[in-house]
Design a protein around this motif. Sequence first.
Motif, PDB file in Angstrom:
ATOM      1  N   THR B  16      51.874  89.541  80.676  1.00 25.20           N
ATOM      2  CA  THR B  16      53.043  89.708  81.533  1.00 25.20           C
ATOM      3  C   THR B  16      53.661  91.071  81.281  1.00 25.20           C
ATOM      4  O   THR B  16      53.882  91.451  80.144  1.00 25.20           O
ATOM      5  CB  THR B  16      54.067  88.603  81.238  1.00 25.20           C
ATOM      6  N   THR B  17      53.911  91.800  82.364  1.00 21.85           N
ATOM      7  CA  THR B  17      54.508  93.121  82.208  1.00 21.85           C
ATOM      8  C   THR B  17      55.594  93.305  83.263  1.00 21.85           C
ATOM      9  O   THR B  17      55.703  92.515  84.187  1.00 21.85           O
ATOM     10  CB  THR B  17      53.470  94.232  82.447  1.00 21.85           C
ATOM     11  N   ILE B  18      56.377  94.336  83.103  1.00 22.76           N
ATOM     12  CA  ILE B  18      57.276  94.747  84.182  1.00 22.76           C
ATOM     13  C   ILE B  18      56.809  96.091  84.693  1.00 22.76           C
ATOM     14  O   ILE B  18      56.692  97.059  83.941  1.00 22.76           O
ATOM     15  CB  ILE B  18      58.733  94.828  83.703  1.00 22.76           C
ATOM     16  N   GLU B  19      56.446  96.144  85.971  1.00 23.09           N
ATOM     17  CA  GLU B  19      56.080  97.401  86.624  1.00 23.09           C
ATOM     18  C   GLU B  19      57.084  97.615  87.740  1.00 23.09           C
ATOM     19  O   GLU B  19      57.282  96.743  88.581  1.00 23.09           O
ATOM     20  CB  GLU B  19      54.666  97.306  87.233  1.00 23.09           C
ATOM     21  N   ASN B  20      57.706  98.757  87.793  1.00 20.49           N
ATOM     22  CA  ASN B  20      58.688  99.053  88.834  1.00 20.49           C
ATOM     23  C   ASN B  20      59.678  97.902  89.025  1.00 20.49           C
ATOM     24  O   ASN B  20      59.916  97.429  90.123  1.00 20.49           O
ATOM     25  CB  ASN B  20      57.998  99.346  90.180  1.00 20.49           C
ATOM     26  N   ASP B  21      60.209  97.451  87.946  1.00 27.50           N
ATOM     27  CA  ASP B  21      61.209  96.385  87.969  1.00 27.50           C
ATOM     28  C   ASP B  21      60.672  95.032  88.432  1.00 27.50           C
ATOM     29  O   ASP B  21      61.424  94.109  88.681  1.00 27.50           O
ATOM     30  CB  ASP B  21      62.407  96.757  88.862  1.00 27.50           C
ATOM     31  N   GLU B  22      59.363  94.917  88.596  1.00 28.44           N
ATOM     32  CA  GLU B  22      58.808  93.625  88.986  1.00 28.44           C
ATOM     33  C   GLU B  22      58.104  93.001  87.791  1.00 28.44           C
ATOM     34  O   GLU B  22      57.248  93.636  87.179  1.00 28.44           O
ATOM     35  CB  GLU B  22      57.799  93.801  90.136  1.00 28.44           C
ATOM     36  N   MET B  23      58.451  91.769  87.493  1.00 27.48           N
ATOM     37  CA  MET B  23      57.727  91.099  86.426  1.00 27.48           C
ATOM     38  C   MET B  23      56.406  90.618  87.010  1.00 27.48           C
ATOM     39  O   MET B  23      56.379  89.971  88.052  1.00 27.48           O
ATOM     40  CB  MET B  23      58.516  89.907  85.887  1.00 27.48           C
ATOM     41  N   ALA B  24      55.323  90.980  86.382  1.00 29.50           N
ATOM     42  CA  ALA B  24      54.027  90.605  86.930  1.00 29.50           C
ATOM     43  C   ALA B  24      53.083  90.246  85.799  1.00 29.50           C
ATOM     44  O   ALA B  24      53.247  90.695  84.668  1.00 29.50           O
ATOM     45  CB  ALA B  24      53.446  91.771  87.729  1.00 29.50           C
ATOM     46  N   THR B  25      52.124  89.413  86.110  1.00 28.81           N
ATOM     47  CA  THR B  25      51.086  89.113  85.130  1.00 28.81           C
ATOM     48  C   THR B  25      49.813  89.822  85.566  1.00 28.81           C
ATOM     49  O   THR B  25      49.373  89.658  86.699  1.00 28.81           O
ATOM     50  CB  THR B  25      50.841  87.600  85.052  1.00 28.81           C
ATOM     51  N   VAL B  26      49.258  90.624  84.689  1.00 34.00           N
ATOM     52  CA  VAL B  26      48.006  91.291  85.019  1.00 34.00           C
ATOM     53  C   VAL B  26      46.863  90.534  84.366  1.00 34.00           C
ATOM     54  O   VAL B  26      46.978  90.032  83.258  1.00 34.00           O
ATOM     55  CB  VAL B  26      47.990  92.771  84.562  1.00 34.00           C
ATOM     56  N   HIS B  27      45.790  90.432  85.128  1.00 34.24           N
ATOM     57  CA  HIS B  27      44.612  89.720  84.641  1.00 34.24           C
ATOM     58  C   HIS B  27      43.493  90.735  84.453  1.00 34.24           C
ATOM     59  O   HIS B  27      43.054  91.339  85.415  1.00 34.24           O
ATOM     60  CB  HIS B  27      44.191  88.646  85.650  1.00 34.24           C
ATOM     61  N   LEU B  28      43.080  90.898  83.220  1.00 40.71           N
ATOM     62  CA  LEU B  28      42.087  91.931  82.921  1.00 40.71           C
ATOM     63  C   LEU B  28      40.894  91.343  82.180  1.00 40.71           C
ATOM     64  O   LEU B  28      41.025  90.352  81.467  1.00 40.71           O
ATOM     65  CB  LEU B  28      42.715  93.020  82.038  1.00 40.71           C
TER      66      LEU B  28
END
Lengths: 383, 166
Positions: B16-28
């Motif tokens: 889970t990260t915040i990119e440009n004020d959006e909390m998002a989950t990245v799947h890598l």
Amino acid sequence: MTGGNGAGSTPTRVEDRGTSWLDASGSDHEIVLSTRVRLARNLQGYVFSVRAGAEDRLGILDRVRGALAATGRLEEGGVLWEMADLEPVDRRLLHERHIVSRELIGPDDGTPPVGAALAITSSGPCGLMINEEDHLRLQSLRNGMELEAAWGEVSALDEALGRELPFAFHHEFGFLTCCPTNVGTGLRASVLLHLPGLVLTKEISKVLQGISQVGLTYRGLYGEGSDIVGNFFQISNQTTLGKSESDLVDHLREIVGQVVEYEKRARAVLLREAPNVLEDKVWRAYGILRHARSLSFDETMNLLSGVRLGLTLKLLRTPRVRTLNEIMIFAQSAHLERRAGRTLDEGDADVYRASLVRERLAAESGDGSSPGEPRPDADKSTR
Amino acid sequence: MLCERCQERTAEVHLTTIENDEMATVHLCAKCAEGQGISFTAAASAPLADFLAQISGGAEELPQGVRGEPCPYCGNSSDDFRRTGRLGCPECYAHFEGQLRGLLRRIHGSTQHVGRLYLGAGTGAEDRHTKLRSLRLRLDRAVELEDFEAAAELRDQIHLLEGSER
Ligand SMILES: [Zn+2]
Ligand SMILES: [Zn+2]
């Protein structure tokens, strides 16, 4: 634990055991969810579990049961459960509570390995798995940052059992284990940390890299190879041979202490640099959990992470940390099925999960939006 | 689920990260995660068998057993070990001893146990003389192996015990 049982009676039902580590009583419990210490031991004169036939495995179980009885640790609420005797949903329940491994319970739709058993001792939250990868896996699981206490417990159990059972020990290699990565002390100490501040400030990679360079390792919430969800990271010692138990434990404590400091600093930075963004995130997470009608487990975990952060930053007044801990465990599929009294497919589980979360949060909400519910800070514990 | 970055491998890391004020989950996938400094495979899921496969170039480091024979007690062969990363019984350690040492050094940086002593079932933990003798044996061994860190630790333990004798 649930204080509701009659005076003096100790719960012996599966669903009543293995939750004491959720009680938010340990040091730094807002950041450190739990501490676990485990010791791997094997009996001299038997092949390791992977090669052991049914007769050997049952023989080992008998000897360990006898040794536990001789030490008095099965009295007064101590239990020993053979996995094969439990309902499948109860086996999964114990697994979801992190007190038995996947290896001990076997596949969800299959039978557990012969002789696989869990003992929970009468004294404290300490226990052991029998016929796991190693014949014995002694373990203590505690809330918060409690490495000394957990090590002390496991250590005492080890000494007591070592007087009753012939442990496999080598003058050079120490305690012998099935996998050479555990040999020597057989000790694995791990701490489960909630690190949203380091994730949000993008410092986490640096920290994790640092951890790998000082002989420690990290993983997700559910042990080896598991995903990282909800910003939880489990940090543990990588090596088990060539250092004493207390050195291994001290080293981990020192490094985790630093990570906790970094996390606190990162949170302070977030609060200073982006208070509005942060507050919005926290309340959105709370709002969704409070009102959603369907929640996947991963989404729940990630939202709980936001609420947990909000609590520790005093952006939220309720719920209690303990409630968040409990939701994390009780919102898993076996727990939901226990509650529903039937098996649930994924869609049903998501609906049940959302309802459980709503109920738990409403019971403690301080915003007055749920009429008839307890007032703010109606903390049941007497201070 | 496929890795969001390369769209080729299975996603194993969910962060889970915040990119440009959006909390998002990245799947890598493990590889792309590693590119971001998150060495998931190495740290999180390296079963010993993978590790053994990686170093099998230096085959002399792998346990061959006495004359390449399987463990006489449990029948575990060096092939079994290579495949599973697991030994078959406590005797395997003695049988594969010579070759295990190199492996243990790679894994742990040492081969000498310096932790809790075990004197066998039925012995009180307080048998100081037995303990001292065993410690001295292990010290000799550590010195022989030039494992100075272990030797220093053992010396400390011996001094401690000798001190409590007086
Ligand atoms: Zn990729
Ligand atoms: Zn063997």
